[in-house]
Design a protein around this motif. Sequence first.
Motif, PDB file in Angstrom:
ATOM      1  N   UNK A 125      -1.894   9.270  59.500  1.00  0.00           N
ATOM      2  CA  UNK A 125      -2.428   7.967  59.906  1.00  0.00           C
ATOM      3  C   UNK A 125      -1.302   6.950  60.014  1.00  0.00           C
ATOM      4  N   UNK A 126      -0.449   6.885  58.994  1.00  0.00           N
ATOM      5  CA  UNK A 126       0.682   5.960  59.022  1.00  0.00           C
ATOM      6  C   UNK A 126       1.643   6.325  60.152  1.00  0.00           C
ATOM      7  N   UNK A 127       1.844   7.606  60.379  1.00  0.00           N
ATOM      8  CA  UNK A 127       2.756   8.050  61.437  1.00  0.00           C
ATOM      9  C   UNK A 127       2.232   7.657  62.813  1.00  0.00           C
ATOM     10  N   UNK A 156      -6.162   4.927  53.352  1.00  0.00           N
ATOM     11  CA  UNK A 156      -5.783   3.662  53.988  1.00  0.00           C
ATOM     12  C   UNK A 156      -4.911   2.817  53.061  1.00  0.00           C
ATOM     13  N   UNK A 157      -5.070   3.009  51.758  1.00  0.00           N
ATOM     14  CA  UNK A 157      -4.338   2.166  50.804  1.00  0.00           C
ATOM     15  C   UNK A 157      -3.233   2.904  50.049  1.00  0.00           C
ATOM     16  N   UNK A 167      -0.908   2.419  55.321  1.00  0.00           N
ATOM     17  CA  UNK A 167      -1.365   2.259  56.708  1.00  0.00           C
ATOM     18  C   UNK A 167      -1.975   0.877  56.958  1.00  0.00           C
ATOM     19  N   UNK A 168      -2.676   0.337  55.972  1.00  0.00           N
ATOM     20  CA  UNK A 168      -3.262  -0.990  56.122  1.00  0.00           C
ATOM     21  C   UNK A 168      -2.177  -2.055  56.275  1.00  0.00           C
ATOM     22  N   UNK A 169      -1.132  -1.988  55.459  1.00  0.00           N
ATOM     23  CA  UNK A 169      -0.031  -2.951  55.570  1.00  0.00           C
ATOM     24  C   UNK A 169       0.685  -2.825  56.913  1.00  0.00           C
ATOM     25  N   UNK A 170       0.886  -1.591  57.369  1.00  0.00           N
ATOM     26  CA  UNK A 170       1.529  -1.382  58.668  1.00  0.00           C
ATOM     27  C   UNK A 170       0.700  -2.007  59.792  1.00  0.00           C
ATOM     28  N   UNK A 171      -0.600  -1.780  59.741  1.00  0.00           N
ATOM     29  CA  UNK A 171      -1.478  -2.309  60.789  1.00  0.00           C
ATOM     30  C   UNK A 171      -1.515  -3.826  60.777  1.00  0.00           C
ATOM     31  N   UNK A 172      -1.584  -4.419  59.599  1.00  0.00           N
ATOM     32  CA  UNK A 172      -1.625  -5.880  59.504  1.00  0.00           C
ATOM     33  C   UNK A 172      -0.295  -6.479  59.932  1.00  0.00           C
ATOM     34  N   UNK A 185     -14.511   0.597  60.875  1.00  0.00           N
ATOM     35  CA  UNK A 185     -15.454   0.510  59.755  1.00  0.00           C
ATOM     36  C   UNK A 185     -14.802   0.906  58.439  1.00  0.00           C
ATOM     37  N   UNK A 186     -13.978   1.936  58.459  1.00  0.00           N
ATOM     38  CA  UNK A 186     -13.347   2.387  57.218  1.00  0.00           C
ATOM     39  C   UNK A 186     -12.390   1.340  56.660  1.00  0.00           C
ATOM     40  N   UNK A 187     -11.641   0.694  57.521  1.00  0.00           N
ATOM     41  CA  UNK A 187     -10.702  -0.329  57.073  1.00  0.00           C
ATOM     42  C   UNK A 187     -11.466  -1.575  56.630  1.00  0.00           C
ATOM     43  N   UNK A 188     -12.522  -1.916  57.334  1.00  0.00           N
ATOM     44  CA  UNK A 188     -13.337  -3.062  56.932  1.00  0.00           C
ATOM     45  C   UNK A 188     -13.962  -2.822  55.563  1.00  0.00           C
ATOM     46  N   UNK A 189     -14.321  -1.585  55.264  1.00  0.00           N
ATOM     47  CA  UNK A 189     -14.863  -1.250  53.944  1.00  0.00           C
ATOM     48  C   UNK A 189     -13.804  -1.477  52.865  1.00  0.00           C
ATOM     49  N   UNK A 190     -12.578  -1.067  53.143  1.00  0.00           N
ATOM     50  CA  UNK A 190     -11.487  -1.275  52.187  1.00  0.00           C
ATOM     51  C   UNK A 190     -11.272  -2.767  51.959  1.00  0.00           C
ATOM     52  N   UNK A 191     -11.280  -3.536  53.036  1.00  0.00           N
ATOM     53  CA  UNK A 191     -11.083  -4.980  52.903  1.00  0.00           C
ATOM     54  C   UNK A 191     -12.229  -5.625  52.133  1.00  0.00           C
TER      55      UNK A 191
END
Length: 179
Positions: free
Chosen positions: A26-28, A87-88, A99-104, A115-121
């Motif tokens: 995912x990060x890659x 994600x975290x 992956x979340x930090x990379x995306x932000x 949806x998965x990232x929104x759940x984490x947030x």
Amino acid sequence: KLFIWALLTERFQLAEVFWRHGPEPIATALVAGVLLRVMAKILSGNDVLADRTKAITAQENRRWGNLGFQLLEDCYKKNRDLTQILVTTMAERWHDQTPLKLAVAHRNKEFTGQASVQRVLSMTWMGRVEPRTSSVKILLSAVCPFLIPILIETVEKNKASAPTALSTDDAVCTGDGNP
């Protein structure tokens, strides 16, 4: 290193092979999207390079974004809790960034809108309070704090029912299998 080399030299099929068999998919995929976006920006300022190369780079940028998006969605459908962890979790290959930090950091709205990232947030925002806890219970607990243990369900209460072992389907999400 070979993955980045394959991207920079426009050997996209080879890069996908490295991605499929490497760790932290995912990060890659997010890093690939960032690199290709930067390449497209550099190429747009160069009149010497053919429009075909610019178009291919833009197309590959979209494709890598879709690869990461689809992998995360597949993981989320199989195991929501594992996806939250993925994600975290810090990616060692990418300087301990999640992956979340990379995306932000790179303003990847498609990734952060999933949806998965929104759940984490939501889980981060709400702390240990279970997301399905009604707003009425939260407001009542704010007015009468002594009711918190009775009204508010926390994540710890529900962890006893959560699965602890990974299934073979989860290998795809962790990078141990082929995405």
